[in-house]
Write a protein that holds these residues in place. Sequence first.
Motif, short mmCIF file in Angstrom:
data_model
loop_
_atom_site.label_atom_id
_atom_site.label_comp_id
_atom_site.label_asym_id
_atom_site.label_seq_id
_atom_site.Cartn_x
_atom_site.Cartn_y
_atom_site.Cartn_z
N THR A 219 1.07 -1.32 0.29
CA THR A 219 0.04 -0.02 -0.26
C THR A 219 0.96 1.49 -0.37
OG1 THR A 219 -0.21 0.07 2.07
CG2 THR A 219 -1.39 -0.98 1.04
N THR A 220 1.61 1.34 0.30
CA THR A 220 3.24 2.35 0.73
C THR A 220 4.35 1.66 0.24
OG1 THR A 220 3.05 4.48 1.79
CG2 THR A 220 2.73 2.98 2.91
N SER A 257 -0.53 4.26 4.32
CA SER A 257 -0.77 5.31 2.87
C SER A 257 0.51 5.69 3.39
CB SER A 257 -2.67 6.80 3.28
OG SER A 257 -2.36 6.78 1.55
N THR A 269 -5.41 5.56 7.04
CA THR A 269 -6.44 5.05 6.90
C THR A 269 -7.05 3.97 7.36
OG1 THR A 269 -6.67 4.10 4.82
CG2 THR A 269 -6.01 6.19 4.94
#
Length: 360
Positions: A219-220, A257, A269
Amino acid sequence: MRLPSMTIVRTAVLAAATLALGSALAASPAPSSYAGTETPTTRAAARTLLDVSDLDKGAPPSIAWSERRSGRTVIHGTDGSTTPVSNRLGQFAPMGSGYVVQTRAGRLTRWVGADGTPGRGEWRTGYGLAVSPQGQVVAFAGRAGRVWTIDQAGDRVFRFNRVPVTGPARAVAVTGENCQEGEGDPGFGCSIAVNGPRRAFYTSSHGIVDTVPHLRQTTTGRGRWLGGITSVSDFGTCSAMMRDWRVRWRTCDNVLSDISTDNRHVLGTPAYADGFGPQVLDILSTADGTVVRTFAASRDGSTATYFDEVWEDAAHVLVVTYQDGEWAVVRLGVDGSMEYAVAPRRGSIDTRSPFHLQTR
């Protein structure tokens, strides 16, 4: 180790690139009771009400942002320039003298110059751009595991060995600022983290393709840090943050994130997505997962929801917000401060946001 297996595709444009990247992943939530390497410290974080109805106006964004007005969409550069782009704009990232842009419908990726003139290359891709920490490489991915980057030279596109997926792939993170092996300083090549429908992979300029350890989806990522989702259930997701491929901590409270420009903080999030948009945004310590600041809506839902959360600098986050029939770009400080970076504009939840922030 075999030599890099990639094809250099020359284009006539300066600086184009499509984002993909994936060697630094972002983590998603895992409970503090999760048995593992290290778990976040449980202590009450400073809390700020996410009410953006009456804020002071601050400086404009110090990163690029787009605006749609009267049927025309432009990207506002940090130098005050405006670049006309498609009204279907989904994601974009600065590259060279222009931008790598990706449309929403059709999901086409291409480079455009500062005046909006398109480059000759165009790629049908999966959703998402990935950008290296210093912004010198943008990556993107397409069907059947195809992966490309555009780098700081501006006139070249690298094609990487495919990752083993059948459907559309998504580039998430890029490690390295130069994808040409042995070139420049540092001349160490690059690696791109790519999500398939069920698994996360990476492909590198060394010609290596492999699965990302510990994570189902990335995701990041930024530099030596990579985070992503480890498990998914009806109750949400759990995530892990890695440094140098080793799990540093886990959480089931957040999906991880964007990572801050100094690598000290990562945005979290909600672990479970529901409704029009998220109403809680956590700022966590990248080192151990401790929540240092929370921005949260009121329980009655009368305050803001947010989208496009991106670090502006090491101390501030930019978000696109919606509250009381108005869209705005709001600057959130790690210290809990809030101000408008772009003043509110009337709009409806039935139409998409008039604002977008660059991917970084």
